[in-house]
Design an enzyme around this catalytic site. Structure first.
Site, short mmCIF file in Angstrom:
data_model
loop_
_atom_site.label_atom_id
_atom_site.label_comp_id
_atom_site.label_asym_id
_atom_site.label_seq_id
_atom_site.Cartn_x
_atom_site.Cartn_y
_atom_site.Cartn_z
N GLU A 28 6.90 -2.46 3.33
CA GLU A 28 7.12 -3.46 2.14
C GLU A 28 8.44 -3.75 1.78
O GLU A 28 9.01 -4.75 1.36
CB GLU A 28 6.44 -3.25 1.05
CG GLU A 28 4.88 -3.33 1.18
CD GLU A 28 4.26 -1.95 1.64
OE1 GLU A 28 4.90 -1.20 2.28
OE2 GLU A 28 2.90 -1.81 1.40
N TRP A 51 -0.96 16.82 -13.60
CA TRP A 51 -0.28 16.41 -12.15
C TRP A 51 0.46 17.72 -11.50
O TRP A 51 1.36 17.96 -12.17
CB TRP A 51 0.27 15.21 -12.25
CG TRP A 51 -0.35 13.80 -12.49
CD1 TRP A 51 -1.96 13.96 -12.84
CD2 TRP A 51 -0.21 12.39 -12.06
NE1 TRP A 51 -2.30 12.63 -12.96
CE2 TRP A 51 -1.34 11.79 -12.76
CE3 TRP A 51 0.93 12.06 -11.82
CZ2 TRP A 51 -1.15 10.31 -12.53
CZ3 TRP A 51 0.84 10.38 -11.56
CH2 TRP A 51 -0.08 9.65 -11.95
P1 ADP Z 1 2.64 4.41 5.88
O1 ADP Z 1 3.22 5.71 5.46
O2 ADP Z 1 1.66 3.88 5.26
O3 ADP Z 1 2.68 4.46 7.33
P2 ADP Z 1 5.31 3.43 5.24
O4 ADP Z 1 6.14 3.99 6.52
O5 ADP Z 1 5.89 1.95 4.88
O6 ADP Z 1 3.84 3.17 5.58
O7 ADP Z 1 5.41 4.29 4.27
C1 ADP Z 1 5.94 4.44 2.92
C2 ADP Z 1 5.81 5.56 2.13
O8 ADP Z 1 6.46 6.71 2.74
C3 ADP Z 1 6.55 5.33 0.94
O9 ADP Z 1 5.82 4.62 -0.09
C4 ADP Z 1 6.60 6.86 0.35
O10 ADP Z 1 5.40 7.22 0.06
C5 ADP Z 1 6.85 7.59 1.69
N1 ADP Z 1 8.40 7.88 1.93
C6 ADP Z 1 9.09 6.96 2.64
N2 ADP Z 1 10.31 7.55 2.76
C7 ADP Z 1 10.38 8.80 1.96
C8 ADP Z 1 11.06 9.88 1.42
N3 ADP Z 1 12.37 9.86 1.98
N4 ADP Z 1 10.52 10.79 0.66
C9 ADP Z 1 9.39 10.87 0.38
N5 ADP Z 1 8.43 9.69 0.73
C10 ADP Z 1 9.00 9.03 1.58
#
Ligand code: ADP
Length: 539
Positions: free
Chosen positions: A330, A444
Site C-alpha cells: 500500500e 500483549w
Molecule cells: P504481505 O506481507 O501481506 O504479503 P506486504 O509485503 O505489503 O504484504 O507486507 C507489508 C507488511 O510487512 C507490513 O505491514 C509489515 O507487517 C511487514 N513489514 C514490512 N517491512 C517490515 C520490516 N522492516 N520489519 C517488520 N515488518 C515489516
C-alpha cells in the site's frame, strides 16, 4: 495566492524510459535464465523492446487503463513490461506466481486483466486458472526453450520483433494508473493497490536520495525481491531513473546461486526479505572465503523484521552493511528506513545496532503516527504501543474496488495493521502485525522481540513465535525453531538464553524444533500456518 511560475511537467514513466534510452544505452542488464545461463543485454535493447511491446499491445487492442498481467520471475522481459505497458497508458498488473491458482484466479478476475504475459515455465500454473479468467483475450509467452507454444498463444519475442521502436508514447496524465499490485491477502481477500505514474516516479526519485537507498548510476542492482512483490520495492524504476546496471536472478533463489551472481556481476546493491538473507548469511558463514563481495555497498532488507543478529552477523563477520527498511504494498512500498542519525554515530555499537534494527523513521514526504484502539494519537515515548498510520504521495488512498474502506481514516491516513512503538527520535519499532500479536491474559507480547532474541542464539537459524491457544490465558507464545545444520540446542538452553531479557510472562511456554518455518508467498514467516499446525500444543 501568488502562483509559482514553474512548468507543469508531468511525472510519468515515459520520461524515465526516454531518458534511459537517450543517456544510458550502453548500461548492461543481466538476466539469469531458467538453465542458469546469463543473458546479457543493454538499456538500448531494453528501451527499444519496451517501446515495441507497447505498440504490439496496442495492436492486440489494449487501450488506456486496460490491465495487462505478468506472471513471471525477475528478468529483462519483465522489466520491459514494467515500462512498455504503462507507457501506452495501460496498467501493468503483476501476478504473484506463488499464490494458489484459486487465489490467482480471484485476483486476475478482480483486476479484469485483458492480456497475460507469462513465463514459459509458469504455463502449467496459468493453465490451472485460465478458464476462471474470462476477461483475458490473449496469452503472450516469455519463451525460454524451443518447446511449442500452447494453442492460440503468442510468442513475446516475435510480437516485439515485429514492431518498430519509434518512441511515440502518448501524453499521459501523471495521475493515470500505471501499475496494479495486490496485497497477499493474509487477512481476507487480496486487495488491489493501484499506483499512479506520479506515485511511482516520486517513489523512484525518493529511492535515489543518498539518505534513503541512494541508488545511482554507479550501482549494480540485484532485486532479489520478486517483481510481483510491491513492484520489487520500486528498485527497477529507481535503477532505470539513474541508469544503474541491473542484474536479475530469474527463478533462482538458492543462496549459492545468488552469491555467485553477486560476486560475478560485482553487485553493489541487493534487496530481499529476511529469509533470503538468513540463507545467504549461513552460506557465507560456512564458506567465508568463497565469494568476493567487496563491491557490495548495501543490502536492503525489509518485508518483515530484520533480526539484529542478522545485521550484526553481516557487519562483523563479513564487513557487509544492511539497510533495514519498512514498507507495504500500500505504500509503493518504501515508508520508513533505519538510517543512523548523525549524532548517533557516537553511540555505542550496541545502541547503534538497536537503532539500525528498528524500522527507522519516515522518508521525506511520508508521515507517521500511531494510535490506540479509540483512534487517539499516542506519544513518541518508546513505550506506548499502537497501530502505525502513514500518509504521503505514494501511499494508497483507497483500494482498487470496494474492499478495505476501514483501513483509511476520515482524516486521511492509512492504517497499516502494524503494532509499533515510536521513540522520541521518531524511530518506529514494530512489535507485531496486529494479527500476529500474542494476547496473553489481556497483555500483549511482541513475537518479533522474542524472535530477534532467539535468532541471536548461535545454534538458531530461524525462529518464529506464534500465539497458541491456552485454557487460562487465552493465548501464550510458542516458539518454532530451526536449528543450524550440525548445531544442537535444547528447550532449556533456549529458555535460559531469554531469561532476564524479558518479563517472565513473555517467556515462550514451549519450543518446537521444526525442519522449516512455513513461508508466505512473499517469503515471510507464515504465522497463521504455524497456528493451524501447532495452535493446540498447549491445550
Ligand atoms: P504481505 O506481507 O501481506 O504479503 P506486504 O509485503 O505489503 O504484504 O507486507 C507489508 C507488511 O510487512 C507490513 O505491514 C509489515 O507487517 C511487514 N513489514 C514490512 N517491512 C517490515 C520490516 N522492516 N520489519 C517488520 N515488518 C515489516
Amino acid at each position: 495566492m501568488l502562483t509559482g511560475r514553474m512548468m507543469d511537467f508531468p511525472l510519468t514513466l515515459t520520461h524515465l524510459v526516454e531518458r534511459a534510452r537517450t543517456f544510458f544505452g550502453k548500461t548492461e542488464i543481466v538476466s539469469t535464465m531458467p538453465d542458469k545461463t546469463q543473458r546479457r543485454s543493454t538499456y538500448a535493447e531494453f528501451t527499444s523492446r519496451a517501446a515495441r511491446l507497447g505498440r504490439a499491445l496496442k495492436r492486440l487492442g489494449v487501450g488506456p487503463g486496460d490491465r495487462v498481467a505478468t506472471l513471471a520471475f525477475n528478468h529483462q522481459r519483465h522489466l520491459e513490461a514494467y515500462f512498455g505497458i504503462p507507457c501506452i497508458g495501460a496498467v501493468v498488473h503483476t501476478l504473484n506466481l506463488r499464490l494458489h491458482p484459486t487465489e490467482l484466479a480471484y485476483i486476475a478476475r478482480h483486476a479484469e486483466d485483458v492480456v497475460v504475459l507469462c513465463d514459459e515455465a509458469l504455463l502449467p500454473l496459468w493453465d490451472k486458472l485460465k478458464s476462471d479468467v474470462p476477461s483475458v483475450r490473449a496469452l503472450v509467452v516469455f519463451r525460454s526453450s524451443e518447446a511449442p507454444l500452447p494453442e492460440g498463444a503468442l510468442d513475446y519475442d516475435a510480437i516485439v520483433a515485429a514492431e518498430d521502436d519509434a518512441f511515440d508514447f502518448p501524453a499521459i496524465d501523471e495521475n493515470a494508473a500505471a501499475m496494479l499490485c495486490y496485497t497477499s491477502g493474509t487477512t481476507g481477500n487480496p486487495k488491489g493497490v493501484l499506483y499512479s505514474h506520479r506515485s511511482t516516479v516520486l517513489h523512484a526519485i525518493m529511492a535515489l536520495a543518498a539518505d534513503n537507498l541512494g541508488i545511482c548510476g554507479d550501482d549494480v542492482v540485484l532485486p532479489v525481491v520478486p517483481m510481483f512483490h510491491a513492484a520489487a520495492w520500486g528498485l527497477p524504476f529507481a535503477s532505470v531513473a539513474s541508469g544503474a546496471k541491473m542484474v536479475f536472478n530469474g527463478p533462482h533463489f538458492e543462496p549459492a546461486t545468488l552469491l555467485d551472481l553477486m560476486a560475478r556481476e560485482r553487485v553493489t546493491f541487493a534487496g530481499g526479505v529476511p529469509t533470503i538473507w538468513i540463507g545467504i548469511l549461513a552460506a557465507l558463514d560456512a564458506e567465508p572465503k568463497r565469494w568476493d563481495l567487496s563491491s557490495m555497498r548495501t543490502m536492503v532488507i525489509g518485508g518483515s523484521a530484520a533480526p539484529p543478529s542478522l545485521i550484526e552477523g553481516f557487519a562483523t563477520r563479513h564487513g557487509l552493511e544492511v539497510t533495514h527498511a519498512w514498507g507495504m504494498t500500500e505504500t509503493n512500498p518504501l515508508g520508513t528506513l533505519a538510517r543512523l542519525k548523525r549524532h548517533l554515530r557516537d553511540a555505542s555499537p550496541k545502541e547503534q545496532l538497536y537503532v539500525r534494527a528498528s524500522q527507522g523513521y519516515a522518508v521525506a514526504f511520508v508521515e507517521q503516527r500511531h494510535t490506540d484502539d479509540t483512534g487517539k494519537i499516542l506519544p513518541w515515548d518508546a513505550q506506548s504501543m499502537g497501530e502505525l498510520e502513514v500518509r504521503g504521495p505514494w501511499v494508497a488512498k483507497s483500494y482498487y474496488g470496494d474492499e478495505g474502506k476501514d483501513r483509511f481514516t476520515s482524516d486521511g491516513w492509512f492504517k497499516t495493521g502494524d503494532v509499533v512503538t515510536i521513540c522520541p527520535e521518531g524511530y518506529v519499532r514494530i512489535t507485531d502485525r496486529s494479527k500476529d500479536v500474542v494476547k496473553s491474559g489481556g497483555e500483549w507480547i511482541s513475537s518479533v522481540a522474542l524472535e530477534n532474541a532467539l535468532m541471536s542464539h548461535p545454534a538458531v537459524l530461524e525462529a518464529a513465535v506464534f500465539a497458541a491457544r491456552h485454557p487460562k490465558w487465552d493465548e501464550r507464545p510458542v516458539a518454532a525453531i530451526v536449528v543450524k545444520p550440525g548445531a544442537k540446542v535444547t528447550e532449556a538452553e533456549l529458555a535460559q538464553a531469554l531469561e532476564g531479557r524479558f518479563a517472565k510472562y513473555w517467556m515462550p511456554d514451549k519450543y518446537l524444533f521444526v525442519e522449516q518455518i512455513p513461508r508466505t508467498s512473499t517469503g515471510k514467516f507464515l504465522k497463521s500456518r504455524l497456528r493451524e499446525l501447532y495452535g493446540d500444543v498447549l491445550v
